[in-house]
Design a protein around this motif. Sequence first.
Motif, short mmCIF file in Angstrom:
data_model
loop_
_atom_site.label_atom_id
_atom_site.label_comp_id
_atom_site.label_asym_id
_atom_site.label_seq_id
_atom_site.Cartn_x
_atom_site.Cartn_y
_atom_site.Cartn_z
N ARG A 243 0.82 -1.25 0.03
CA ARG A 243 -0.03 -0.02 -0.11
C ARG A 243 0.80 1.12 -0.21
O ARG A 243 0.62 2.22 -0.43
CB ARG A 243 -0.95 -0.08 1.19
CG ARG A 243 -2.12 0.82 1.31
CD ARG A 243 -3.08 0.29 0.08
NE ARG A 243 -4.30 1.04 0.39
CZ ARG A 243 -5.18 1.28 -0.74
NH1 ARG A 243 -5.08 0.65 -1.99
NH2 ARG A 243 -6.18 1.77 -0.52
N ILE A 244 1.92 1.28 0.84
CA ILE A 244 2.80 2.26 0.89
C ILE A 244 3.39 2.47 -0.15
O ILE A 244 3.69 3.64 -0.95
CB ILE A 244 4.06 2.22 1.91
CG1 ILE A 244 3.15 2.36 3.33
CG2 ILE A 244 5.06 3.22 1.92
CD1 ILE A 244 4.06 1.92 4.49
N MET A 245 4.23 1.38 -1.02
CA MET A 245 4.68 1.48 -2.18
C MET A 245 3.75 2.08 -3.61
O MET A 245 4.46 2.40 -4.37
CB MET A 245 5.16 0.08 -2.81
CG MET A 245 6.28 -0.29 -1.94
SD MET A 245 6.79 -2.21 -2.39
CE MET A 245 7.55 -1.79 -3.71
N GLU A 246 2.48 2.08 -3.31
CA GLU A 246 1.54 2.60 -4.36
C GLU A 246 1.89 3.85 -4.61
O GLU A 246 1.62 4.59 -5.79
CB GLU A 246 -0.01 2.50 -4.05
CG GLU A 246 -0.39 0.69 -4.12
CD GLU A 246 -1.95 0.84 -3.51
OE1 GLU A 246 -2.47 1.66 -3.37
OE2 GLU A 246 -2.24 -0.28 -3.47
N TRP A 247 2.39 4.84 -3.66
CA TRP A 247 2.56 6.11 -3.84
C TRP A 247 3.81 6.71 -4.85
O TRP A 247 3.37 7.52 -5.33
CB TRP A 247 3.11 6.73 -2.31
CG TRP A 247 2.14 6.79 -1.24
CD1 TRP A 247 2.19 5.98 -0.24
CD2 TRP A 247 1.07 7.76 -1.01
NE1 TRP A 247 1.08 6.12 0.76
CE2 TRP A 247 0.47 7.25 0.11
CE3 TRP A 247 0.69 8.85 -1.67
CZ2 TRP A 247 -0.58 8.18 0.82
CZ3 TRP A 247 -0.18 9.61 -0.93
CH2 TRP A 247 -1.02 9.09 0.02
N ALA A 248 4.54 5.51 -5.08
CA ALA A 248 5.64 5.74 -6.25
C ALA A 248 5.18 5.43 -7.58
O ALA A 248 5.89 5.37 -8.39
CB ALA A 248 6.85 5.04 -5.71
N GLU A 249 4.19 4.41 -7.61
CA GLU A 249 3.65 3.79 -8.76
C GLU A 249 3.68 4.65 -10.02
O GLU A 249 4.16 4.42 -11.02
CB GLU A 249 2.50 2.97 -8.93
CG GLU A 249 2.78 1.70 -8.14
CD GLU A 249 1.70 0.63 -8.24
OE1 GLU A 249 1.75 -0.38 -8.85
OE2 GLU A 249 0.61 1.19 -7.54
N GLY A 250 3.00 5.78 -9.78
CA GLY A 250 2.77 6.73 -11.01
C GLY A 250 3.94 7.46 -11.39
O GLY A 250 4.00 7.35 -12.79
#
Length: 306
Positions: A243-250
């Motif tokens: 969930r935290i890693m999602e912040w960097a996906e974009g």
Amino acid sequence: MPNKGGRNPSGPWGRLKPVEQDPLESIGLPSKGDTRLLDLKTQESYYTKIVDRYMTFCSDAGQRDELLRRFSALEPSSSKSSSSNSSTAPVTSRRVLPSINDETLHSPASTKALSDVVAALRKLREGIVATKRVDDFAVQAYLFCIRLSILVKHSESYHPAILHLLRSIHPHHPLTSVELQEVVAYLVLDAACRRGALAEAFALRQRYSLKDTKVNAALTALAHDNYVLFQKVKRSVDGHRARIMEWAEGDLRMHTLKCFGRTYLSVELDFLEQATGSKWADLKQGDGVGWDLEGSKVVIRKIKAR
């Protein structure tokens, strides 16, 4: 007609029905002048109500997929919360519920239910801070708040909670080694993925002697803009770290798309979708890709005929 003595007749017509108050909303923020959560016993009973409300929400959600959709409906854009996990059971226990991944559903009722839980946890945290409480209960409550808020992607809750747990509670009432590594991993990933502070993430890893191969791999992927490795790591970690890693996906996906744009004239659709972790429709709609799809091939640039 009134009875003798001027009294109204007793019965349903002479009495007002008491107003039912939400037990979570009935208590206010200590910072706004409500002093009830400055009492330690009240903190514990309020925490029990929070957990009960959370468990009721989980029970109402029913199936795992439905619970996942309810949590994922609460995104940071609405300042609400989402997702499942965290401790429950007696106050002194640190048992954790199964974590949940991702999906979407727009339900005002679900949003309200989880928002109430997150807001109540903020009140409880203020009470714990104000009373300088550093016992097992404080650890339990903070771990619950951190885990839930991460799955909700509510950084305004989990980031300050992590800092207080590590800086103020842990030095006086140490976390277990497993809990410490867990919380530090969240802090390191948050610095790298949400705040884009990669140097700080490496410094935090060094300061707290974090030994976590998957967090190390995530940092390596970010340092080298390796979206393929980043996705591989994200699929291998638990729901909280993912969930935290999602912040960097974009940002990583956009960097990958720019690399494709500078390097290739055309690529196979399957290869592009695998490299970016997205379907063609999502790339077109979400990332604004303006390339053309011809059969199974994505045409990135066309050579102009002379």
